[in-house]
Design a protein around this motif. Structure first.
Motif, short mmCIF file in Angstrom:
data_model
loop_
_atom_site.label_atom_id
_atom_site.label_comp_id
_atom_site.label_asym_id
_atom_site.label_seq_id
_atom_site.Cartn_x
_atom_site.Cartn_y
_atom_site.Cartn_z
N UNK A 147 14.03 4.88 -7.53
CA UNK A 147 14.72 5.32 -6.32
C UNK A 147 14.17 4.59 -5.09
N UNK A 148 12.85 4.41 -5.04
CA UNK A 148 12.27 3.65 -3.93
C UNK A 148 12.76 2.21 -3.97
N UNK A 149 12.81 1.63 -5.16
CA UNK A 149 13.31 0.26 -5.29
C UNK A 149 14.74 0.17 -4.75
N UNK A 150 15.56 1.17 -5.02
CA UNK A 150 16.94 1.17 -4.52
C UNK A 150 16.97 1.24 -2.99
N UNK A 151 16.07 2.03 -2.41
CA UNK A 151 16.00 2.13 -0.94
C UNK A 151 15.61 0.80 -0.32
N UNK B 3 6.61 -4.20 -7.36
CA UNK B 3 5.75 -3.08 -7.73
C UNK B 3 6.56 -1.80 -7.93
N UNK B 4 7.58 -1.57 -7.10
CA UNK B 4 8.41 -0.39 -7.26
C UNK B 4 9.14 -0.43 -8.61
N UNK B 5 9.49 -1.63 -9.07
CA UNK B 5 10.13 -1.77 -10.38
C UNK B 5 9.18 -1.41 -11.51
N UNK C 110 0.83 -1.21 0.00
CA UNK C 110 0.00 0.00 0.00
C UNK C 110 0.86 1.25 0.00
N UNK C 111 1.99 1.23 0.72
CA UNK C 111 2.91 2.38 0.71
C UNK C 111 3.49 2.60 -0.67
N UNK C 112 3.84 1.53 -1.34
CA UNK C 112 4.43 1.62 -2.68
C UNK C 112 3.40 2.11 -3.70
N UNK C 113 2.13 1.80 -3.45
CA UNK C 113 1.05 2.23 -4.35
C UNK C 113 0.51 3.61 -4.02
N UNK C 114 1.07 4.26 -3.00
CA UNK C 114 0.58 5.57 -2.57
C UNK C 114 -0.92 5.53 -2.28
N UNK C 115 -1.33 4.47 -1.55
CA UNK C 115 -2.74 4.31 -1.21
C UNK C 115 -3.08 5.26 -0.04
N UNK C 116 -3.06 6.54 -0.33
CA UNK C 116 -3.28 7.60 0.65
C UNK C 116 -2.24 7.53 1.77
N UNK D 24 11.66 12.87 -0.22
CA UNK D 24 12.92 13.27 0.40
C UNK D 24 14.10 12.80 -0.45
N UNK D 25 14.65 13.68 -1.26
CA UNK D 25 15.84 13.37 -2.03
C UNK D 25 15.65 12.20 -2.97
N UNK D 26 16.71 11.41 -3.12
CA UNK D 26 16.69 10.27 -4.03
C UNK D 26 16.27 8.96 -3.35
N UNK D 27 15.59 9.08 -2.21
CA UNK D 27 15.13 7.88 -1.51
C UNK D 27 13.86 7.30 -2.12
N UNK D 28 13.08 8.11 -2.82
CA UNK D 28 11.77 7.68 -3.30
C UNK D 28 10.72 7.66 -2.20
N UNK D 29 11.08 8.14 -1.00
CA UNK D 29 10.21 8.07 0.17
C UNK D 29 9.47 9.39 0.36
N UNK D 30 8.13 9.34 0.32
CA UNK D 30 7.33 10.52 0.59
C UNK D 30 7.30 10.84 2.07
N UNK D 31 7.41 12.12 2.38
CA UNK D 31 7.46 12.54 3.78
C UNK D 31 6.06 12.65 4.37
N UNK D 32 6.00 12.45 5.68
CA UNK D 32 4.74 12.55 6.42
C UNK D 32 4.15 13.95 6.34
N UNK D 33 2.84 14.05 6.56
CA UNK D 33 2.18 15.36 6.71
C UNK D 33 1.50 15.48 8.07
#
Length: 617
Positions: free
Chosen positions: A215-219, A163-165, A73-79, A454-463
């Protein structure tokens, strides 16, 4: 008796029967219930449920499968995304206990009320790097897997890494990206990931397009590498998973996350990440008519559901009829009482002052609060109560409570689209169970589209920073402070009956979550609905409670009803002072598992609202 009297009796009986039919339970369901006796996996997207089924089919337990669904779900950006937060309840069949996983991030260094006030903000912002607490989900997933799972991180992350691939993105997320592309363009790393067709009329991916996040796949690959290297050195499964945890929070991933955050104006430091830790906690619970209901601690809104049940235990709900005007009014007033306490008294228990939870969850306090309900009209001035005497103490905040503003918006302020979007912000849910007795309920969130990556991590930051207050007059327990967790809306639920799992349930939807979950629970316990019927049943939504997002405002007296609510009920509620809104679907996207001990099987429910889906065997 005269012949005309018989006719009148039959007419009256027909009217009563029709009313009872509406008030008793829904007719059929739009989705079939799930049935299984080996395992069950339910979450916010069909592909993510498939990820859970893959893990189950490979011999994993419910914790393994839940972690795989969380990762998907995180990889799919499911909210939500990987930089968000994870809140979980786990039933451990070996101990017969419920465990709480607190994987919510904290306010970073420099995040103070003065900092945001100097920028002219009444609250931290809804989006961008200054909205971010430290990421919690990677640590929460690793902790759950290491402590209660059976598989390696490599096995559990395999579906998410595939999925990240590249996976075929669904319309809901793709269209959300397109709607929010103006904000996304402010952040260079987000723009690179989300907008592959920059400069064209549609810049977001199309539904069905292969969406790649290299980038997320690399992380994720780096985390798995850390685990596998630790195993080669003779470390145990658990130690190896924590090696991956350390690489995210203390290694090269952390360095890039912090660099990328600070480049875009964020506050998170390497020390903030290194100091943060997942907490394994004791959940809170109350008994409702022989059922033990468990929620997270007061850094979530979960205890508000427990308070609501304590209040409603004093009232004969069943005799009112499902969704009668009297029932809706009683629910609305109860929610007002419990959530007014939430808005003033809840916060991070690791910081002073200490929340009065013993008093708030006492049955005596609930009886006092129940006695204040006016059965004839809505009260727009309901505020926090005084729980301190119910734990043998004097309330130091009485003067503040007397000045506490409950109606922050005019009673005629409309419930517009922007208010609803803020009120329902974010989140998905994950439910899993297996034949060995493991049960997992998760409400993860944070880093939803439009997210700042956040940078080249592919990781979306919290809100999640926006859920703090900057003024102690609003809530002295939830004032922003570095290292502190905000009071969040995220709220999974487990219920036990006779010491065995009875229900596991969660829902997305910001401040509406525990309203929907309360009604779902009552639908089953008081009105005898099946788990699928209860997920689809018409709920109400109370907008008098304050939003935890955006402007933290409310709409006194406003209530959302299902569009098929009879006119006579709407008329009666208007006479009680309510402003009525109607929606075709008012149940919220609830996911749930019911444990059928008589037949040794599971019943799964997944709402007809949204894209939530489940698989069972």
């Amino acid at each position: 008796m005269k012949k005309g009297s018989f006719s009148l009796v039959f007419i009256l009986m027909g009217i009563i029967t029709m009313a009872q039919t509406f008030n008793a339970r829904p007719e059929g369901t739009q989705k079939p219930p799930l049935h299984g006796n080996h395992w069950m996996a339910i979450t916010g997207k069909p592909l993510a449920a498939t990820a859970g089924s893959i893990i189950f089919n490979n011999g994993g337990n419910a914790v393994d499968a839940a972690c795989a669904m969380l990762a998907a779900t995180c990889t799919m950006w499911d909210v939500l995304s990987w930089g968000g937060e994870t809140q979980a309840l786990i039933y451990n069949p070996k101990t017969g206990k419920v465990i709480a996983i607190n994987a919510l991030g904290v306010a970073p260094t420099g995040a103070t009320p003065a900092f945001y006030a100097a920028k002219g903000m009444a609250y931290p912002p809804e989006y961008g790097p200054l909205a971010a607490v430290t990421p919690g989900t990677p640590g929460g997933l690793c902790t759950m897997l290491a402590e209660y799972g059976t598989m390696s991180l490599q096995q559990v992350l395999a579906p998410a890494m595939q999925m990240a691939a590249g996976y075929a993105i669904e319309a809901q997320t793709a269209n959300s990206i397109e709607r929010n592309k103006a904000l996304i363009k402010q952040w260079p790393y987000s723009k690179e990931v989300f907008l592959p067709h920059l400069g064209k009329e549609r810049e977001a991916p199309e539904a069905g397009e292969i969406f790649k996040q290299l980038n997320l796949l690399a992380t994720l690959t780096k985390m798995v590498e850390a685990e596998q290297n630790a195993l080669k050195k003779g470390k145990t499964r658990k130690e190896a998973i924590y090696a991956a945890y350390d690489r995210f929070y203390k290694g090269d991933i952390a360095k890039e996350f912090v660099r990328g955050s600070q480049e875009q104006g964020g506050l998170i430091t390497e020390q903030d990440l290194a100091n943060w830790q997942v907490k394994i906690e004791e959940p809170m619970s109350v008994n409702y008519k022989g059922i033990d209901v468990y929620k997270m601690q007061q850094w979530t809104q979960g205890p508000a559901l427990l308070q609501s049940l304590n209040i409603l235990e004093n009232i004969d709900l069943k005799s009112m009829g499902y969704n009668s005007a009297k029932y809706i009014h009683t629910l609305y007033q109860t929610i007002n009482l419990a959530f007014a306490d939430r808005d003033f008294y809840y916060g991070d228990p690791a910081f002073a002052p200490q929340e009065p939870m013993k008093g708030l969850l006492s049955k005596e306090y609930a009886r006092q609060r129940a006695a204040t309900i006016d059965n004839t009209k809505n009260n727009i001035h309901i505020g926090p109560g005084d729980p301190y005497p119910f734990q043998g103490e004097t309330n130091p905040y009485l003067a503040q409570i007397n000045n506490w503003a409950t109606a922050s918006a005019d009673i005629n302020t409309p419930v517009d689209a922007s208010f609803l979007e803020s009120f329902h912000a974010g989140t998905t849910s994950v439910e899993a169970a297996d034949k060995e007795g493991w049960v997992v309920s998760i409400t993860p969130s944070g880093g939803w589209v439009p997210a700042c990556i956040a940078g080249n991590t592919g990781v979306g930051m919290s809100q999640r920073m926006q859920s703090f207050v900057l003024d102690a007059a609003q809530n002295p327990f939830n004032v922003l402070e570095p290292g502190k967790r905000p009071r969040v809306t995220l709220t999974p639920t487990l219920a036990l009956k006779n010491g065995k799992p009875f229900l596991s349930f969660a829902v997305q939807g910001g401040d509406s979550q525990d309203q929907n979950l309360l009604q779902f629970f009552l639908n089953i316990v008081e009105f005898g609905m099946t788990v699928q019927e209860a997920t689809e049943a018409a709920n109400i939504e109370n907008f008098q409670i304050k939003s935890s997002f955006g402007a933290h405002d409310n709409r006194p007296g406003a209530v959302m009803l299902q569009s098929k609510t009879p006119d006579w009920i709407i008329k009666e509620l208007k006479q009680m002072g309510y402003s009525i809104g109607l929606d075709e679907r008012s149940s919220g996207p609830i996911n749930a598992i019911y444990f059928d001990w008589e037949h040794g099987s599971f019943w799964g429910g997944s709402s007809n609202h949204g894209e939530d889906y489940g698989i069972a065997w």
